[in-house]
Design an enzyme around this catalytic site. Structure first.
Site, short mmCIF file in Angstrom:
data_model
loop_
_atom_site.label_atom_id
_atom_site.label_comp_id
_atom_site.label_asym_id
_atom_site.label_seq_id
_atom_site.Cartn_x
_atom_site.Cartn_y
_atom_site.Cartn_z
N ASP A 147 3.68 -14.23 -5.32
CA ASP A 147 4.60 -14.49 -6.42
C ASP A 147 4.42 -13.48 -7.56
O ASP A 147 3.32 -13.35 -8.12
CB ASP A 147 4.29 -15.92 -6.92
CG ASP A 147 5.34 -16.47 -7.85
OD1 ASP A 147 6.28 -15.74 -8.20
OD2 ASP A 147 5.21 -17.66 -8.24
N GLY A 185 14.59 -12.68 -6.50
CA GLY A 185 15.79 -11.93 -6.11
C GLY A 185 15.98 -10.64 -6.90
O GLY A 185 17.02 -9.99 -6.78
N ASN A 187 15.89 -6.77 -8.02
CA ASN A 187 16.04 -5.51 -7.27
C ASN A 187 16.60 -5.74 -5.87
O ASN A 187 16.22 -5.06 -4.92
CB ASN A 187 14.69 -4.78 -7.14
CG ASN A 187 14.14 -4.32 -8.47
OD1 ASN A 187 14.90 -3.87 -9.32
ND2 ASN A 187 12.84 -4.45 -8.67
N ASP A 206 13.65 -20.45 -10.33
CA ASP A 206 13.13 -21.73 -9.83
C ASP A 206 14.20 -22.83 -9.76
O ASP A 206 14.97 -23.01 -10.69
CB ASP A 206 11.99 -22.22 -10.74
CG ASP A 206 10.73 -21.39 -10.55
OD1 ASP A 206 10.81 -20.30 -9.95
OD2 ASP A 206 9.67 -21.84 -11.01
#
Ligand code: GLA
Length: 382
Positions: A147, A185, A187, A206
């Site tokens: 993450d 999401g 780039n 989220d």
């Protein structure tokens, strides 16, 4: 020379095919399982994971395909003098926990960040990628959610480098570990996710347990269908089904949309406190078969009029799964014309929530769709 070249070429193709099939096997269909974040957040601990493992088995979720049991953020403790990461006091023995989870026929997932700190402020993997990958493999970890947290904005090359580094580190361990990219999401990750070893990648920020948020995420996935397939999937985030913030029609919409999207089905509720209705949604085999269809084709929107959306997913057997989604607050009659889905003759229609064949139809199928609800049918040309 020519023969030599041909042989080299053939063996390279062969090695390539082997590599591809090994990767495809890892997430040949969208991963299914459970993750601690949506319900437990920082409260997850060894006991929660063991109880969830038991619940996955006793509720029938495991039998329905939910195999990965994923610990999200807040398990991380300190590094020792050699830089080896240790879990914090909530997880006394990660290897023993993995053995327990494996003993139930399940797989264990974990979480980290390519930066110095995770989103919740715990130890990240920056500068320790190979060491962490080795630790995960020694514990028996099968899935890593990686993450992008608390780092300055990065360009696409920086992101690719960071994710490739962990992918290579995981590959070096020799243990098959699903790599889940989480960077919201940015780039256009769907364009390069597979090239850095991602088996799935978050396409959005989220999710939360509210219809408006779930619908905005789910219905905005249209157009990404070109980037998903066996071994590499778009991930519109984990499920909220059963967490209590949506009504039954809304949760049905959530699950139907995720199935049409061939999205990973990662439950995020307390499996030890499920209503029969929650179990029924999460274990609807006909919906799961839509999600897990071996052709791995992500569905897309075929028609929209204001709050009324019609989505379609083509199945491996040629049948079409159609979702009539009503995003308004009152019931509405909706239809799908067979011409829209490439069916010219009569077709058999099966309702996947009622689990019932509705008979043979000509030209179109119409139904009343509840507020914020869905009618999901599988249509097979005769
Ligand atoms: C981010 C992710 C969530 C969760 C948290 C943990 O917000 O998007 O899914 O992993 O971090 O801190």
């Amino acid at each position: 020379m020519n023969t030599f070249r041909t042989l080299v070429h053939i063996s390279l193709v062969f090695v390539g095919a082997l590599a591809a099939s090994a990767e495809d096997k890892l997430a040949a269909t969208p991963p299914m399982g459970w993750n601690s974040w949506n319900h437990f957040a920082d409260k997850v601990d060894d006991k929660t994971v063991r109880e969830t493992a038991e619940a996955l088995v006793s509720t029938g979720l495991k039998a329905a395909g939910y195999i990965y049991l994923n610990i999200d953020d807040t398990w991380e403790g300190d590094r020792d003098k050699d830089g080896v990461i240790h879990p914090n006091q909530k997880f006394p023995d990660m290897k023993a926990l993995a053995d327990y989870v494996h003993g139930k026929g399940l797989k264990l997932g974990i979480y980290s960040s390519p930066g110095p700190k995770t989103c919740a402020g715990f130890e990240g993997s920056l500068g320790h990628e190979e060491q962490d990958a080795r630790t995960y493999a020694q514990w028996g970890i099968d899935y890593l959610k990686y993450d992008w947290c608390q780092q300055p904005p990065a360009n696409v090359e920086q992101m690719k480098t960071a994710y490739s580094k962990m992918h290579e580190a995981l590959a070096k361990t020799g243990r098959p570990i699903v790599l889940s990219l989480c960077q919201y999401g940015w780039n256009k990750v769907w364009e390069w996710g597979p090239s850095v070893g991602g088996n799935l990648w978050r396409t959005t920020g989220d999710i939360s347990d509210r219809y408006a948020v779930m619908a905005e995420i789910g219905f905005n996935q249209n157009g990404l269908e070109h980037f998903a397939g066996p071994g590499h999937w778009n991930d519109p985030d984990m499920l909220e089904v059963g967490n209590g913030g949506m009504n039954e029609d809304e949760y049905r919409t959530h699950f139907s949309l995720w199935a049409i999207l061939a999205a990973p089905l990662i439950a995020g509720n307390d499996l030890n406190k499920m209503t029969p209705y929650t179990v029924e949604i999460l274990t609807n085999r006909e919906l799961i078969a839509v999600d897990q269809d071996p052709a791995g084709k992500q569905g897309f929107r075929i028609a929209q009029e204001g709050p009324f959306e019609v989505w379609m997913k083509t199945m491996a057997d040629g049948s079409k799964v159609v979702g009539l989604f009503n995003r308004q607050r009152t019931v509405e009659q909706m239809s799908v014309s067979f011409a829209q889905i490439g069916i010219s003759g009569d077709a058999g229609v099966r309702d996947l929530w009622l689990k019932k064949d509705l008979g043979s139809f000509k030209e179109k199928y119409s139904a009343y769709v509840p507020a914020h609800g869905v009618v999901l049918v599988r249509i097979t040309e005769k």
